[in-house]
Design an enzyme around this catalytic site. Structure first.
Site, PDB file in Angstrom:
ATOM      1  N   SER A 113       5.480   4.376  -2.617  1.00  0.00           N
ATOM      2  CA  SER A 113       5.467   3.722  -1.297  1.00  0.00           C
ATOM      3  C   SER A 113       4.264   2.825  -1.039  1.00  0.00           C
ATOM      4  O   SER A 113       4.194   2.203   0.019  1.00  0.00           O
ATOM      5  CB  SER A 113       5.575   4.782  -0.192  1.00  0.00           C
ATOM      6  OG  SER A 113       6.895   5.277  -0.134  1.00  0.00           O
ATOM      7  N   LYS A 152       4.998  -0.639   0.103  1.00  0.00           N
ATOM      8  CA  LYS A 152       5.190  -1.034   1.504  1.00  0.00           C
ATOM      9  C   LYS A 152       4.032  -1.866   2.060  1.00  0.00           C
ATOM     10  O   LYS A 152       4.183  -2.499   3.105  1.00  0.00           O
ATOM     11  CB  LYS A 152       5.414   0.221   2.363  1.00  0.00           C
ATOM     12  CG  LYS A 152       6.763   0.877   2.079  1.00  0.00           C
ATOM     13  CD  LYS A 152       6.883   2.271   2.684  1.00  0.00           C
ATOM     14  CE  LYS A 152       8.251   2.859   2.351  1.00  0.00           C
ATOM     15  NZ  LYS A 152       8.258   4.313   2.366  1.00  0.00           N
ATOM     16  N   SER A 156       5.592   6.397   6.479  1.00  0.00           N
ATOM     17  CA  SER A 156       6.154   5.792   5.264  1.00  0.00           C
ATOM     18  C   SER A 156       7.672   5.743   5.325  1.00  0.00           C
ATOM     19  O   SER A 156       8.367   6.101   4.372  1.00  0.00           O
ATOM     20  CB  SER A 156       5.693   6.574   4.022  1.00  0.00           C
ATOM     21  OG  SER A 156       5.824   5.794   2.857  1.00  0.00           O
TER      22      SER A 156
END
Length: 298
Positions: free
Chosen positions: A71, A74, A132
């Site tokens: 993640s 992101k 997240s």
């Protein structure tokens, strides 16, 4: 016993000698080299730290080896959204059923967005970066990609992510995912991710979001009423556990293991870095703290 003028002269001479000695001693201390800072050992497979203001490298460990990023992907998702021309952070987006289906199908981390609710772009960014939320990433990619179908819009958005990486001169980064749930070709390196984060941190909205520990969004339901969402807590535990922390983003996954892009400011200096493929949530934090301490010492 020393008396008279001769004695006075002797005392002055002694005082000068003592003062000179003190100066010589001080000079010797000043000239002595500072004790070398021991390079830390980290468990993470890769690591990189740099001085955020100068871009100078402070630490490397397999810094240019391509790895799955989880993640931490992101960070680029948020960077691309915030770079959109004429961006309205207060524009509302209706949460599509596809976002919920995507989370279920991929067992992705979720911001808990409710299908049919109207959520602002700003709120989606908080949902992306704090808990997240892969659902928030799905909605943002769909919103800011071009095309008449969801697939076309996502491919357009991924194109923007890869163009942004290219514009930063990154040779070892490629995105095939808006959230880190890759399709076999989503990778970066500790050095590249650090540079992406450093670039993203130039945006004031991004900086505000990633240093926020907790955020409660108020969304608009299908019926027009207000829904107070469950508070989103930042997964970056350094915000609570390391003085001066200002960001940035965690990541994890079966292939990525445990990742953390981190930044902290102390005494007017900002150190920023990345650890990839550590062995646990607690170990990635320990690795990051070691590298931050080392970075500030350097």
């Amino acid at each position: 016993m020393i008396t008279g003028i001769k004695g006075s002269r002797l005392r002055k001479a002694a005082a000068v000698a003592v003062t000179s000695g003190a100066l010589l001693t001080t000079g010797a201390l000043t000239a002595a080299p500072a004790q070398a800072v021991t390079t830390p050992s980290i468990v993470a497979a890769g690591g990189y730290v740099m001085n955020n203001s100068t871009g100078a490298s402070l630490y490397t460990k397999a810094a240019d080896t391509r790895r799955s990023t989880g993640s931490t992907t992101k960070i680029m998702t948020a960077k691309v959204v915030l770079a959109q021309p004429n961006l309205n952070l207060d524009a509302k987006v209706v949460i599509p059923k596809g976002a919920s289906d995507y989370i279920v199908a991929n067992n992705g981390s979720s911001a808990g967005l409710i299908v049919g609710d109207k959520v602002t772009v700003r709120q989606l960014l908080y949902g992306l970066m704090l808990p997240s939320g892969c659902d928030a990433a799905y909605v943002l990619a769909d919103k800011f990609g071009a095309g008449t179908t969801h697939t076309a819009r996502v491919n357009s958005f991924l194109g923007k992510m890869n163009s942004a990486a290219k514009s930063l001169g990154l040779k070892n980064t490629h995105f095939d995912s808006f959230d880190g749930i890759g399709r076999g070709s989503n990778y970066s390196t500790p050095r590249d991710l650090t540079k992406i984060a450093s670039s993203a941190m130039k945006n004031a909205t991004f900086r505000t979001i990633v240093k926020t520990k907790s955020y409660t969004a108020k969304t608009v339901t299908k019926t027009g009423s207000t829904r107070t969402m469950k508070a989103w807590t930042n997964t970056n535990t350094l915000l609570n556990n390391y003085s001066g922390t200002i960001g940035v983003k965690t990541g994890s996954g079966p292939e990525a293991k445990y990742c953390l892009v981190f930044a902290a400011t102390r005494n007017g200096k900002t150190v920023i870095g990345t650890v990839l493929a550590s062995t646990s949530v607690s170990q990635r934090e320990t690795d990051a703290k070691k590298l931050l301490n080392y970075g500030f010492a350097k």
